[in-house]
Design a protein around this motif. Structure first.
Motif, PDB file in Angstrom:
ATOM      1  N   MET A   1     -44.648-141.335 -43.318  1.00  0.00           N
ATOM      2  CA  MET A   1     -45.471-140.740 -44.374  1.00  0.00           C
ATOM      3  C   MET A   1     -46.945-140.714 -43.963  1.00  0.00           C
ATOM      4  O   MET A   1     -47.644-139.746 -44.225  1.00  0.00           O
ATOM      5  N   ALA A   2     -47.397-141.801 -43.359  1.00  0.00           N
ATOM      6  CA  ALA A   2     -48.793-141.856 -42.903  1.00  0.00           C
ATOM      7  C   ALA A   2     -49.053-140.764 -41.863  1.00  0.00           C
ATOM      8  O   ALA A   2     -50.102-140.106 -41.887  1.00  0.00           O
ATOM      9  N   LEU A   3     -48.094-140.543 -40.959  1.00  0.00           N
ATOM     10  CA  LEU A   3     -48.236-139.490 -39.948  1.00  0.00           C
ATOM     11  C   LEU A   3     -48.265-138.095 -40.590  1.00  0.00           C
ATOM     12  O   LEU A   3     -49.066-137.246 -40.212  1.00  0.00           O
ATOM     13  N   ARG A   4     -47.407-137.895 -41.567  1.00  0.00           N
ATOM     14  CA  ARG A   4     -47.363-136.593 -42.244  1.00  0.00           C
ATOM     15  C   ARG A   4     -48.645-136.343 -43.037  1.00  0.00           C
ATOM     16  O   ARG A   4     -49.167-135.228 -43.054  1.00  0.00           O
ATOM     17  N   GLU A   5     -49.140-137.384 -43.686  1.00  0.00           N
ATOM     18  CA  GLU A   5     -50.392-137.251 -44.429  1.00  0.00           C
ATOM     19  C   GLU A   5     -51.534-136.883 -43.490  1.00  0.00           C
ATOM     20  O   GLU A   5     -52.320-135.975 -43.770  1.00  0.00           O
ATOM     21  N   ASP A   6     -51.607-137.576 -42.367  1.00  0.00           N
ATOM     22  CA  ASP A   6     -52.655-137.296 -41.384  1.00  0.00           C
ATOM     23  C   ASP A   6     -52.517-135.874 -40.837  1.00  0.00           C
ATOM     24  O   ASP A   6     -53.524-135.163 -40.668  1.00  0.00           O
ATOM     25  N   GLY A   7     -51.288-135.436 -40.587  1.00  0.00           N
ATOM     26  CA  GLY A   7     -51.068-134.085 -40.072  1.00  0.00           C
ATOM     27  C   GLY A   7     -51.550-133.021 -41.044  1.00  0.00           C
ATOM     28  O   GLY A   7     -52.200-132.052 -40.642  1.00  0.00           O
ATOM     29  N   LEU A   8     -51.254-133.202 -42.335  1.00  0.00           N
ATOM     30  CA  LEU A   8     -51.703-132.218 -43.321  1.00  0.00           C
ATOM     31  C   LEU A   8     -53.222-132.221 -43.428  1.00  0.00           C
ATOM     32  O   LEU A   8     -53.852-131.161 -43.483  1.00  0.00           O
ATOM     33  N   LYS A   9     -53.814-133.411 -43.419  1.00  0.00           N
ATOM     34  CA  LYS A   9     -55.275-133.479 -43.505  1.00  0.00           C
ATOM     35  C   LYS A   9     -55.931-132.781 -42.311  1.00  0.00           C
ATOM     36  O   LYS A   9     -56.921-132.065 -42.467  1.00  0.00           O
ATOM     37  N   ARG A  10     -55.372-132.962 -41.136  1.00  0.00           N
ATOM     38  CA  ARG A  10     -55.948-132.343 -39.937  1.00  0.00           C
ATOM     39  C   ARG A  10     -55.856-130.811 -39.976  1.00  0.00           C
ATOM     40  O   ARG A  10     -56.824-130.129 -39.670  1.00  0.00           O
ATOM     41  N   ILE A  11     -54.693-130.291 -40.366  1.00  0.00           N
ATOM     42  CA  ILE A  11     -54.576-128.835 -40.401  1.00  0.00           C
ATOM     43  C   ILE A  11     -55.458-128.271 -41.521  1.00  0.00           C
ATOM     44  O   ILE A  11     -56.042-127.199 -41.375  1.00  0.00           O
ATOM     45  N   CYS A  12     -55.604-129.020 -42.611  1.00  0.00           N
ATOM     46  CA  CYS A  12     -56.526-128.580 -43.671  1.00  0.00           C
ATOM     47  C   CYS A  12     -57.967-128.594 -43.161  1.00  0.00           C
ATOM     48  O   CYS A  12     -58.752-127.697 -43.488  1.00  0.00           O
ATOM     49  N   ASP A  13     -58.316-129.584 -42.345  1.00  0.00           N
ATOM     50  CA  ASP A  13     -59.659-129.619 -41.751  1.00  0.00           C
ATOM     51  C   ASP A  13     -59.898-128.395 -40.867  1.00  0.00           C
ATOM     52  O   ASP A  13     -61.006-127.850 -40.820  1.00  0.00           O
ATOM     53  N   VAL A  14     -58.867-127.966 -40.163  1.00  0.00           N
ATOM     54  CA  VAL A  14     -58.976-126.763 -39.340  1.00  0.00           C
ATOM     55  C   VAL A  14     -59.277-125.556 -40.229  1.00  0.00           C
ATOM     56  O   VAL A  14     -60.187-124.772 -39.954  1.00  0.00           O
ATOM     57  N   VAL A  15     -58.519-125.434 -41.313  1.00  0.00           N
ATOM     58  CA  VAL A  15     -58.737-124.309 -42.234  1.00  0.00           C
ATOM     59  C   VAL A  15     -60.155-124.357 -42.807  1.00  0.00           C
ATOM     60  O   VAL A  15     -60.840-123.332 -42.870  1.00  0.00           O
ATOM     61  N   LEU A  16     -60.600-125.543 -43.194  1.00  0.00           N
ATOM     62  CA  LEU A  16     -61.935-125.673 -43.757  1.00  0.00           C
ATOM     63  C   LEU A  16     -63.014-125.250 -42.761  1.00  0.00           C
ATOM     64  O   LEU A  16     -63.989-124.591 -43.134  1.00  0.00           O
ATOM     65  N   GLY A  17     -62.831-125.584 -41.499  1.00  0.00           N
ATOM     66  CA  GLY A  17     -63.795-125.170 -40.467  1.00  0.00           C
ATOM     67  C   GLY A  17     -63.846-123.654 -40.319  1.00  0.00           C
ATOM     68  O   GLY A  17     -64.923-123.069 -40.171  1.00  0.00           O
ATOM     69  N   ILE A  18     -62.681-123.022 -40.388  1.00  0.00           N
ATOM     70  CA  ILE A  18     -62.648-121.558 -40.272  1.00  0.00           C
ATOM     71  C   ILE A  18     -63.296-120.919 -41.495  1.00  0.00           C
ATOM     72  O   ILE A  18     -64.073-119.968 -41.372  1.00  0.00           O
ATOM     73  N   ILE A  19     -63.003-121.470 -42.673  1.00  0.00           N
ATOM     74  CA  ILE A  19     -63.616-120.917 -43.895  1.00  0.00           C
ATOM     75  C   ILE A  19     -65.131-121.084 -43.846  1.00  0.00           C
ATOM     76  O   ILE A  19     -65.884-120.176 -44.226  1.00  0.00           O
ATOM     77  N   ASP A  20     -65.592-122.244 -43.370  1.00  0.00           N
ATOM     78  CA  ASP A  20     -67.052-122.447 -43.225  1.00  0.00           C
ATOM     79  C   ASP A  20     -67.677-121.364 -42.359  1.00  0.00           C
ATOM     80  O   ASP A  20     -68.755-120.875 -42.655  1.00  0.00           O
ATOM     81  N   ALA A  21     -66.984-121.022 -41.290  1.00  0.00           N
ATOM     82  CA  ALA A  21     -67.500-119.990 -40.381  1.00  0.00           C
ATOM     83  C   ALA A  21     -67.514-118.603 -41.053  1.00  0.00           C
ATOM     84  O   ALA A  21     -68.351-117.771 -40.722  1.00  0.00           O
ATOM     85  N   LEU A  22     -66.608-118.393 -41.989  1.00  0.00           N
ATOM     86  CA  LEU A  22     -66.541-117.113 -42.684  1.00  0.00           C
ATOM     87  C   LEU A  22     -67.633-116.961 -43.737  1.00  0.00           C
ATOM     88  O   LEU A  22     -68.112-115.862 -43.976  1.00  0.00           O
ATOM     89  N   ALA A  23     -67.938-118.063 -44.391  1.00  0.00           N
ATOM     90  CA  ALA A  23     -68.859-118.005 -45.549  1.00  0.00           C
ATOM     91  C   ALA A  23     -70.303-117.829 -45.160  1.00  0.00           C
ATOM     92  O   ALA A  23     -70.780-117.916 -44.129  1.00  0.00           O
TER      93      ALA A  23
END
Length: 175
Positions: free
Chosen positions: A153-175
């Motif tokens: 569960m800890a690994l899955r939580e970390d994985g989701l947080k990391r991919i969400c961080d990737v999305v957030l970085g791309i959105i930052d670049a768009l805005a």
């Protein structure tokens, strides 16, 4: 006639190679804006629609789909674990976690709609929520005496947080 056919095929090959090269460049350039460059590149390159992406917004949508797939798969995993859990405390904690991953998946679907409509602030907010929902799993396990969050569960939580961080970085670049 044979020569012009060869020339046409060669031209098409060069065109497709340059298109592939430019999509790879777009991925690399977009991923530079993220916290997890390697995860970003591997996630985007693994999606068959990436070569057709015409900009960072399209790549953001691909990354959101990957994050939503992660949340949905984790929800399914937790649901299966609930069925095999013997202790009621464990079943309750797993149910709360499954519910939170379902919420994360819904938030990511909302983010995808927001991105499509170029409502980047809302998309960002939904991705932040999706990244945060799983942290409630730790609380569910802490509330039950003697339960520890399973390492998977800890690994899955970390994985989701990391991919969400990737999305957030791309959105930052768009805005």
């Amino acid at each position: 006639m044979g020569y012009s056919c060869f020339t046409l095929l060669l031209s098409l090959a060069i065109f497709f190679f340059s298109f592939r090269q430019s999509s790879a460049d777009l991925i690399r350039q977009t991923c530079k804006a993220t916290k997890y460059y390697d995860l970003c590149v591997s996630t985007l390159k693994s999606d068959s629609s990436s070569p057709k992406a015409d900009g960072a917004k399209a790549l953001a949508l691909i990354a959101v789909r990957a994050a939503a797939a992660n949340a949905t798969a984790t929800n399914a995993y937790l649901s299966a674990q609930m069925l095999s859990a013997a202790a009621s405390d464990m079943r309750a904690a797993l149910k709360e976690c499954a519910d939170r991953y379902a919420l994360a998946s819904e938030a990511l679907k909302s983010s995808s709609l927001d991105l499509s409509n170029e409502m980047y602030d809302y998309a960002y907010m939904h991705v932040m929520a999706a990244a945060d929902y799983p942290s409630g799993c730790r609380g569910a396990f802490k509330r039950a005496p003697g339960l520890l969050i399973p390492p998977e569960m800890a690994l899955r939580e970390d994985g989701l947080k990391r991919i969400c961080d990737v999305v957030l970085g791309i959105i930052d670049a768009l805005a």
